[in-house]
Enzyme design. Structure first.
Site, PDB file in Angstrom:
ATOM      1  N   HIS A   1       0.860  -1.192   0.000  1.00 28.46           N
ATOM      2  CA  HIS A   1       0.000   0.000   0.000  1.00 28.46           C
ATOM      3  C   HIS A   1       0.892   1.235   0.000  1.00 28.46           C
ATOM      4  CE1 HIS A   1      -3.972   1.806   1.737  1.00 28.46           C
ATOM      5  NE2 HIS A   1      -3.297   2.712   1.050  1.00 28.46           N
TER       6      HIS A   1
ATOM      7  N   ASP B   1       1.599   3.197   3.336  1.00 31.80           N
ATOM      8  CA  ASP B   1       0.547   4.108   2.851  1.00 31.80           C
ATOM      9  C   ASP B   1       1.135   5.488   2.543  1.00 31.80           C
ATOM     10  OD1 ASP B   1      -1.949   4.928   2.015  1.00 31.80           O
ATOM     11  OD2 ASP B   1      -2.809   5.114   4.014  1.00 31.80           O
TER      12      ASP B   1
ATOM     13  N   HIS C   1       1.401   5.020  -2.226  1.00 26.27           N
ATOM     14  CA  HIS C   1       0.912   5.938  -3.270  1.00 26.27           C
ATOM     15  C   HIS C   1       2.028   6.734  -3.944  1.00 26.27           C
ATOM     16  CE1 HIS C   1      -3.293   5.374  -2.040  1.00 26.27           C
ATOM     17  NE2 HIS C   1      -2.839   5.387  -0.797  1.00 26.27           N
TER      18      HIS C   1
ATOM     19  N   ALA D   1      -3.270  12.420   6.286  1.00 25.23           N
ATOM     20  CA  ALA D   1      -3.393  12.316   4.821  1.00 25.23           C
ATOM     21  C   ALA D   1      -2.431  11.289   4.248  1.00 25.23           C
ATOM     22  CB  ALA D   1      -3.141  13.675   4.195  1.00 25.23           C
TER      23      ALA D   1
ATOM     24  N   ALA E   1      -8.562  10.936   3.684  1.00 22.56           N
ATOM     25  CA  ALA E   1      -7.880  11.868   2.779  1.00 22.56           C
ATOM     26  C   ALA E   1      -8.253  11.652   1.322  1.00 22.56           C
ATOM     27  CB  ALA E   1      -6.375  11.737   2.960  1.00 22.56           C
TER      28      ALA E   1
ATOM     29  N   ASN F   1      -7.757   2.646  10.893  1.00 19.70           N
ATOM     30  CA  ASN F   1      -7.875   3.966  10.261  1.00 19.70           C
ATOM     31  C   ASN F   1      -8.971   3.938   9.197  1.00 19.70           C
ATOM     32  OD1 ASN F   1      -4.449   3.879  10.676  1.00 19.70           O
ATOM     33  ND2 ASN F   1      -5.634   5.559  11.527  1.00 19.70           N
TER      34      ASN F   1
ATOM     35  N   GLU G   1      -6.960   1.791  -4.474  1.00 18.03           N
ATOM     36  CA  GLU G   1      -7.648   2.175  -3.236  1.00 18.03           C
ATOM     37  C   GLU G   1      -8.771   3.116  -3.659  1.00 18.03           C
ATOM     38  OE1 GLU G   1      -5.500   4.399  -0.217  1.00 18.03           O
ATOM     39  OE2 GLU G   1      -6.813   3.547   1.314  1.00 18.03           O
TER      40      GLU G   1
ATOM     41  N   ARG H   1     -20.405  -3.501  21.771  1.00 12.75           N
ATOM     42  CA  ARG H   1     -21.688  -4.061  21.321  1.00 12.75           C
ATOM     43  C   ARG H   1     -21.814  -4.006  19.797  1.00 12.75           C
ATOM     44  NH1 ARG H   1     -23.385  -2.293  26.313  1.00 12.75           N
ATOM     45  NH2 ARG H   1     -23.635  -0.133  25.650  1.00 12.75           N
TER      46      ARG H   1
HETATM   47 ZN    ZN Z   1      -6.726   4.875   2.821  1.00  8.84          ZN
HETATM   48 ZN    ZN Z   2      -3.773   4.715   0.926  1.00  9.27          ZN
END
Ligand code: ZN
Ligand code: ZN
Length: 388
Positions: free
Chosen positions: A59, A274, A61, A308, A140, A219, A129, A227
């Site tokens: 993951h 990420d 970007h 972000a 973000a 996240n 994603e 519950r």
């Molecule tokens: Zn994400």
């Molecule tokens: Zn991401």
């Protein structure tokens, strides 16, 4: 046959630790893993340095100013070099929520780079994603481009980029998400739940329909409630599901990292960065998915103050797991190598050290700085030597 390369140090396979160990590499493959022994070839001796399987980031970007959404093979290559300096030897370039034409451009660039090879970490395929996310948990991701799941759009990406997809993160509670997940699973693409407000019951139905993974656990999802345990409760207790964590010391409290590693187990919990394009750049203002972000150290924020995306690489995530949660090194390494390899089905050639595996190696100092990164037997990063 080319000359053998011998890498000596504390070998972490990652299932065992060999304190005076060595790994021998020939023609891009590992041919020996074990105690130091007589051998010929070019020798790198790292002493008490850690010789680990190369890290795999599922993951990611962007980094060093390059963004997967640039839609350019040059950017994917730039990211691959940035990652190599952080101990990453293969990765899934990850798109963000965007118009279809931009997603296709990104997918094509990833496919072209996969075919051609890189100067750094190897491209294993594409992780999309979004854009099929729940706006309530959009984080973000740019809300302007979030839309309902579309089997046709995914089919178009696969067609335009010659089957490059390996993972799609979407919100399972959206109309059409379960059908899409079933189709993805049938074609060998991992459906991952993320940016989701699904309840526990909805998530269990999603797992029954083929969801197998959860993006950045904790996240951008409904929080755990005793519950209404939500996606977190389902992910932690359902053995069919794997998860990923952003272990940057910012996105999650150390106790949340420890909770996942303990309850889910390191064999089912992968570390991801990420990270976005501003990772590795000086502090300042940048753009992610068309929105302004502010980078300060390991923290990357929207103007609203919301997180972000990440700014680290996996060597930092491994160090954080050891230093913030007290996890043994071999377990932290497993979370960055063997576990991600198994999640996307490449564990037969990547993610652990034994004869026959791809010669993807990461060597770390005892303080977790990257000393050397090797991809397919080729040294792509060496500290002091810079990039190759
Ligand atoms: Zn994400
Ligand atoms: Zn991401």
């Amino acid at each position: 046959m080319s000359e053998a390369v011998v890498v000596k140090g504390v070998v972490v396979t990652p299932f065992e630790m060999i304190s005076r160990g060595m790994v021998v590499v020939e023609d891009g493959r590992v041919t020996y893993v074990g105690p130091e022994a007589e051998t010929s070839g070019m020798v790198y001796d790292f002493g008490d340095g850690i010789v680990a399987p190369g890290f795999i980031d599922l993951h990611i970007h962007g980094g060093a100013g390059f963004d997967v959404m640039d839609g350019s093979p040059r950017s994917i290559d730039g990211i691959s070099r940035h990652l190599a300096a952080g101990g990453v030897t293969s990765f899934l370039p990850t798109t963000c929520t965007a118009p279809q034409r931009d997603l296709i451009a990104a997918a094509r660039a990833v496919k072209a780079t996969l075919n051609r090879g890189t100067g750094g970490a190897e491209v294993l395929g594409l992780h999309m994603e979004g854009p099929y996310l729940n706006p309530v948990r959009g984080g973000a991701q740019n809300p302007a481009h979030i839309r309902p799941p579309s089997i046709d759009e995914i089919a178009e990406v696969q067609r335009e980029a010659d089957g490059v997809l390996r993972m799609v993160t979407l919100a399972p509670e959206l109309d059409g998400a379960l059908d899409l997940a079933e189709g993805l699973n049938a074609s060998g693409v991992v459906p991952s739940a993320g940016h989701t407000d699904a309840t526990y019951v909805e998530m269990e139905a999603a797992v029954d329909a083929g969801f197998r993974h959860v993006a950045h656990l904790f996240n951008a999802m409904r929080p755990f409630h005793h519950r209404e345990p939500g996606v977190v409760g389902a992910a932690l207790t359902d053995g069919r599901v794997t998860v990923e964590l952003i272990a940057d010391g910012v996105h999650l409290h150390p106790a949340a990292l420890r909770l996942a590693a303990t309850v889910k187990g390191v064999g089912k919990t992968a570390l991801v960065s990420d990270s976005i394009s501003s990772a590795g750049l000086p502090d300042g203002e940048y753009v992610f998915g068309g929105r302004k972000v502010i980078l300060r150290g390991d923290r990357c924020l929207l103007e609203s103050g919301a997180l972000a995306g990440g700014a680290i690489r996996l060597c930092d995530a491994v160090r954080n797991m050891v230093e913030l949660t007290g996890l043994p090194i071999i377990e932290a390494v497993e979370m960055a190598s063997s576990t991600p390899a198994r999640i996307i089905g490449v564990a037969d050639r990547k993610g652990s050290l034994k004869p026959g595996m791809d010669a993807d190696l990461t060597v770390l100092s005892p303080g977790f700085s990257v000393l050397l990164t090797m991809v397919g037997g080729r040294v792509v990063y060496e500290r002091g030597g810079g990039e190759r």
